[in-house]
Design a protein around this motif. Structure first.
Motif, short mmCIF file in Angstrom:
data_model
loop_
_atom_site.label_atom_id
_atom_site.label_comp_id
_atom_site.label_asym_id
_atom_site.label_seq_id
_atom_site.Cartn_x
_atom_site.Cartn_y
_atom_site.Cartn_z
N PHE A 360 0.85 -1.19 0.00
CA PHE A 360 0.00 0.00 0.00
C PHE A 360 0.88 1.24 0.00
N ASN A 361 0.50 2.22 -0.83
CA ASN A 361 1.27 3.45 -0.89
C ASN A 361 0.31 4.63 -1.07
N SER A 362 0.46 5.62 -0.22
CA SER A 362 -0.37 6.82 -0.28
C SER A 362 0.50 8.03 0.05
N LYS A 363 0.34 9.09 -0.72
CA LYS A 363 1.13 10.30 -0.45
C LYS A 363 0.84 10.85 0.94
N LYS A 364 -0.41 10.74 1.37
CA LYS A 364 -0.79 11.28 2.68
C LYS A 364 -0.38 10.37 3.82
N GLN A 365 -0.55 9.06 3.63
CA GLN A 365 -0.37 8.13 4.74
C GLN A 365 0.95 7.38 4.74
N GLY A 366 1.63 7.32 3.58
CA GLY A 366 2.90 6.62 3.50
C GLY A 366 2.76 5.25 2.85
N GLU A 367 3.79 4.42 3.00
CA GLU A 367 3.83 3.13 2.32
C GLU A 367 4.01 1.98 3.30
N LEU A 368 3.22 0.92 3.08
CA LEU A 368 3.35 -0.33 3.82
C LEU A 368 4.04 -1.34 2.93
N ASP A 369 5.03 -2.06 3.46
CA ASP A 369 5.80 -3.00 2.65
C ASP A 369 4.92 -4.10 2.07
N PHE A 370 4.07 -4.68 2.91
CA PHE A 370 3.18 -5.75 2.46
C PHE A 370 1.81 -5.60 3.12
N PRO A 380 -1.33 -5.80 7.83
CA PRO A 380 -0.22 -5.01 7.30
C PRO A 380 1.10 -5.55 7.87
N ILE A 381 2.13 -5.60 7.02
CA ILE A 381 3.43 -6.11 7.45
C ILE A 381 4.52 -5.12 7.05
N GLU A 382 5.29 -4.69 8.02
CA GLU A 382 6.45 -3.84 7.77
C GLU A 382 7.72 -4.66 7.99
N TYR A 389 13.45 0.08 14.04
CA TYR A 389 12.28 -0.74 13.66
C TYR A 389 10.97 -0.21 14.24
N ALA A 390 11.04 0.63 15.28
CA ALA A 390 9.82 1.15 15.90
C ALA A 390 9.31 2.40 15.20
N VAL A 391 10.06 2.88 14.19
CA VAL A 391 9.63 4.06 13.42
C VAL A 391 8.90 3.58 12.18
N HIS A 392 7.59 3.87 12.09
CA HIS A 392 6.78 3.38 10.97
C HIS A 392 5.57 4.29 10.81
N ARG A 393 5.80 5.43 10.20
CA ARG A 393 4.75 6.45 10.06
C ARG A 393 3.52 5.91 9.36
N ALA A 394 3.73 5.22 8.23
CA ALA A 394 2.59 4.72 7.46
C ALA A 394 1.76 3.73 8.27
N ASN A 405 -10.29 -0.16 9.94
CA ASN A 405 -10.65 -1.13 10.98
C ASN A 405 -9.67 -2.31 11.03
N ILE A 406 -8.39 -1.99 11.06
CA ILE A 406 -7.36 -3.04 11.12
C ILE A 406 -7.09 -3.41 12.57
N LYS A 407 -7.20 -4.71 12.86
CA LYS A 407 -7.14 -5.20 14.24
C LYS A 407 -5.72 -5.43 14.72
N GLU A 408 -4.82 -5.81 13.81
CA GLU A 408 -3.45 -6.10 14.22
C GLU A 408 -2.50 -5.83 13.06
N ALA A 409 -1.24 -5.63 13.40
CA ALA A 409 -0.20 -5.40 12.40
C ALA A 409 1.07 -6.10 12.86
N LEU A 410 1.97 -6.30 11.91
CA LEU A 410 3.19 -7.04 12.20
C LEU A 410 4.40 -6.26 11.69
N VAL A 411 5.40 -6.10 12.55
CA VAL A 411 6.68 -5.51 12.16
C VAL A 411 7.75 -6.58 12.34
N LEU A 412 8.43 -6.93 11.24
CA LEU A 412 9.49 -7.93 11.27
C LEU A 412 10.84 -7.23 11.27
#
Length: 452
Positions: A360-370, A380-382, A389-394, A405-412
């Protein structure tokens, strides 16, 4: 390659398939991923095993093209081999079926005849096999096969099952992995980035521990893929090979998105679309498509002309980079851009676990890797290769957006596991645990008592 028995998940799948189903099984995937070897190993369980390879045996193609019915096919088959056909105890293996699509069509009648069991295999070279995926419905099941995933790689390197269980428990219970195990698993993951999951490369590493010999095997596979391009895609071979060669440099770019101007300053997607699709259907590249919104179903928001293009195997990607990078990757040297290599490994693992790949990529919200669909929800997966690793604006923006309405996310990342709010921070090697739940039978029955 075949003298070292690599334990593969596909072996259990094949065994279970033939236990539960009377249909034929078609195993597809890129060249050199071990399809034929796994089928031959399964064939040892039968009293009689017959193998017909349509690349090595060109005359077999003509023989089956003109066959009239199942009886005719079996008669001709018996004349081609001195191995007995024993009813109920024979497995017949048709290999490289893209060379003889007629046998895929005819499998319905062979299954209906019922005397023998059938397994087919083919490389996704060209469009023949892809176009036959939907037929014959009800008689043929298709299973995609991939290079070894990271868990298979660990098993082949004799990592104790108790260690793998410890990692799984930590993931599901969201507690830290033992520090010694964590450090060793990161080391093994970096090794996987270099060796990858191509069976020949893994076998060579297990046999020699020599990364130069592994690299030689990988470079030979890359040459083979390019030879396939020249043989099977002669109309577009120059465009396809150019795209294939550009994958490493495009992934090294800031946003990793494949830029057509890298091919030609005036390039248009429609001119190159068939070439990208060829690489995807041949199983040698993994496109990750942009979605306009992270909402279910992601397919409806897919943009077909905005994508990242990854190698089908991370070891082949490392082999395409400059000489000497292998040791730097294993040592975790800070001057290496791990971002592209980590993301390629994640894309490869998710694909092997049957996820459709998006970002996902948005000029306003940023980009998610997967962004993937997991158990009916968006996950969403970063992927973070550095210390920040704790810096993730998007990701923060997406989670705060109530519309999604996203319930959970994953940062690897390289850090140990911890949960903060909706975000699970997990070690990069835990990508092997991102899997879909097994679907339960969906049974729905209408009460017709009022109208019957």
């Amino acid at each position: 390659m075949e003298k070292d028995m690599l334990k593969r998940k596909i072996d259990s799948f094949i065994k279970e398939f033939f236990r539960r189903s009377k249909n034929a099984l078609l195993i597809t995937g890129a060249r050199q991923i071990g399809k034929t070897f796994s089928v031959r190993e399964f064939g040892k369980k039968f009293e009689s095993f017959i193998e017909i390879n349509f690349v090595e045996n060109q005359s077999a193609v003509e023989i089956f093209k003109t066959a009239k019915n199942s009886a005719d096919i079996l008669l001709r088959l018996s004349a081609m081999t001195n191995i007995p056909l024993i009813k109920g105890k024979t497995l017949i293996f048709f290999d490289e079926v893209q060379k003889c699509p007629e046998i895929v069509t005819a499998i319905k009648f062979l299954v209906e005849e019922g005397s023998y069991r059938y397994i087919l295999s083919g490389s996704l070279l060209g469009v023949e096999l892809r176009d036959l995926r939907s037929v014959p419905v009800g008689y043929l099941e298709v299973k995609d096969m991939y290079p070894l995933d990271f868990e298979e790689f660990l098993i082949c390197n004799n990592v104790n099952k108790a260690i793998i269980s410890h990692i799984k428990d930590a993931f599901y219970e969201k507690r830290s992995v033992d520090d010694v195990i964590h450090v060793k698993l990161l080391e093994l993951f970096r090794l996987y980035l270099v060796v990858g999951g191509m069976p020949a490369a893994v076998s060579k590493y297990l046999e020699t521990n020599n990364l130069q010999e592994v690299l030689a095997v990988q470079q030979e596979i890359i040459r083979l893929y390019k030879w396939d391009i020249s043989q099977y895609a002669y109309k577009n071979k120059l465009k396809i090979e150019e795209i294939f060669d550009l994958i490493p440099s495009e992934l090294n770019a800031k946003n990793k998105r494949f830029i057509l101007k890298s091919l030609n300053q005036n390039a248009k997607f429609t001119y190159y679309e068939d070439s990208f699709l060829w690489l995807k259907n041949a199983g040698v590249a993994l496109p990750v498509y942009n979605v306009e919104e992270p909402k279910v179903p992601l397919l409806l928001a897919k943009s077909r002309n905005l994508f990242k293009l990854f190698q089908s195997d991370v070891g082949l990607l490392a082999a395409q980079y400059s000489d000497g990078i292998q040791l730097k990757i294993i040592m975790g040297q800070s001057d290496i851009n791990f971002g592209a290599i980590y993301e390629n490994a994640v894309a490869q693992e998710l694909a092997a676990h049957d996820f459709n790949l998006y970002y996902f990529n948005s000029k306003k919200q940023g980009e998610l890797d997967f962004v993937v669909e997991k158990d009916g929800m968006i996950l969403p997966i970063e992927v973070k290769s550095g210390k920040d690793y704790a810096v993730h604006r998007a990701l923060t923006n997406i989670l705060e957006n109530s519309e999604y309405n996203i319930k959970e996310a994953l940062v690897l990342s390289n850090a140990n596991i911890k949960q903060i709010g909706k975000i699970l921070y997990a070690p990069i090697y835990m990508v092997m645990l991102i899997e879909k739940k097994k679907e339960k039978p969906l049974i729905y029955k209408i009460d017709l008592s009022a109208v019957s």
